[in-house]
Design an enzyme around this catalytic site. Structure first.
Site, mmCIF file in Angstrom:
data_model
loop_
_atom_site.group_PDB
_atom_site.id
_atom_site.type_symbol
_atom_site.label_atom_id
_atom_site.label_comp_id
_atom_site.label_asym_id
_atom_site.label_seq_id
_atom_site.Cartn_x
_atom_site.Cartn_y
_atom_site.Cartn_z
ATOM 1 C CG HIS A 49 -1.855 -1.212 1.192
ATOM 2 N ND1 HIS A 49 -2.884 -1.360 0.281
ATOM 3 C CD2 HIS A 49 -1.870 -2.333 1.955
ATOM 4 C CE1 HIS A 49 -3.492 -2.505 0.486
ATOM 5 N NE2 HIS A 49 -2.900 -3.120 1.490
ATOM 6 C CG ASP A 50 5.479 2.907 -0.360
ATOM 7 O OD1 ASP A 50 5.129 4.096 -0.537
ATOM 8 O OD2 ASP A 50 6.641 2.578 -0.092
ATOM 9 C CD GLN A 83 14.758 1.982 -9.218
ATOM 10 O OE1 GLN A 83 13.983 1.093 -8.856
ATOM 11 N NE2 GLN A 83 15.672 2.479 -8.416
ATOM 12 C CD GLN A 91 19.226 -7.183 -21.813
ATOM 13 O OE1 GLN A 91 20.304 -7.264 -22.380
ATOM 14 N NE2 GLN A 91 19.130 -7.063 -20.501
ATOM 15 C CB ALA A 127 20.612 1.874 -20.362
ATOM 16 C CE1 TYR A 131 16.413 4.056 -19.523
ATOM 17 C CE2 TYR A 131 18.631 4.597 -18.828
ATOM 18 C CZ TYR A 131 17.527 3.781 -18.769
ATOM 19 O OH TYR A 131 17.541 2.683 -17.954
#
Length: 168
Positions: A49-50, A83, A91, A127, A131
């Protein structure tokens, strides 16, 4: 590719456990690949529940291809950290770019975040390429920020703003 994001469920923990115990995968997360399944289950229960995080599975027709997360969600400043892990056997198939765009849409259009940021190992050229292609821009280099593979690693902090992502 027909991958979609879906909420991480308890049944996904063995898959995540496999990712988090792969030394090559964890090398870019700057943590040791020594997670027990029991510890993951405990953390899952604690975080259920965070409201400061959202965790998703990259799912391609029932096949788990990776995970993508928004963590450290700050509703006051309207920012959070991004993340992602694409499973090694998935991949090179476009999952990283598609999942990144999907979770950014969620962050900006649903959560109304102003800014999403990430930290990436400077050695992780693949990566960084993904991005940048999605629209993240470098904000600076953090020198010798993490210890991995026997040496301190430089990382780049990258970010993207809501106005820029939604303008495309």
């Amino acid at each position: 590719m027909t991958a979609a994001l879906r909420t991480l469920e308890r049944a996904d923990l063995p898959f995540v456990h496999g990712l988090f115990n792969d030394p090559e995968v964890m090398r870019y997360w700057f943590v040791e690949p020594t997670y027990s399944l029991a510890a993951m289950e405990d953390r899952y229960n604690q975080r259920l529940h965070d409201e400061t995080e959202r965790r998703f599975v990259i799912d391609d027709g029932g096949r788990r291809c990776g995970i993508v997360e928004l963590v450290n969600i700050d509703v006051r400043h309207r920012n959070c950290e991004f993340q992602i892990i694409v499973a090694p056997d998935s991949q090179g198939n476009g999952y990283a770019g598609a999942a990144t765009r999907s979770v950014l849409h969620y962050a900006f259009a649903i959560l109304n975040m102003h800014k999403v940021y990430l930290l990436v190992d400077n050695a992780n050229a693949a990566a960084i390429h993904v991005y940048e292609k999605v629209g993240f821009v470098s904000e600076g280099v953090l020198r010798e920020e993490y210890f991995a593979d026997g040496a301190y690693q430089d990382v780049t902090r990258m970010a993207i703003f809501q106005r820029d992502f939604l303008a495309d």
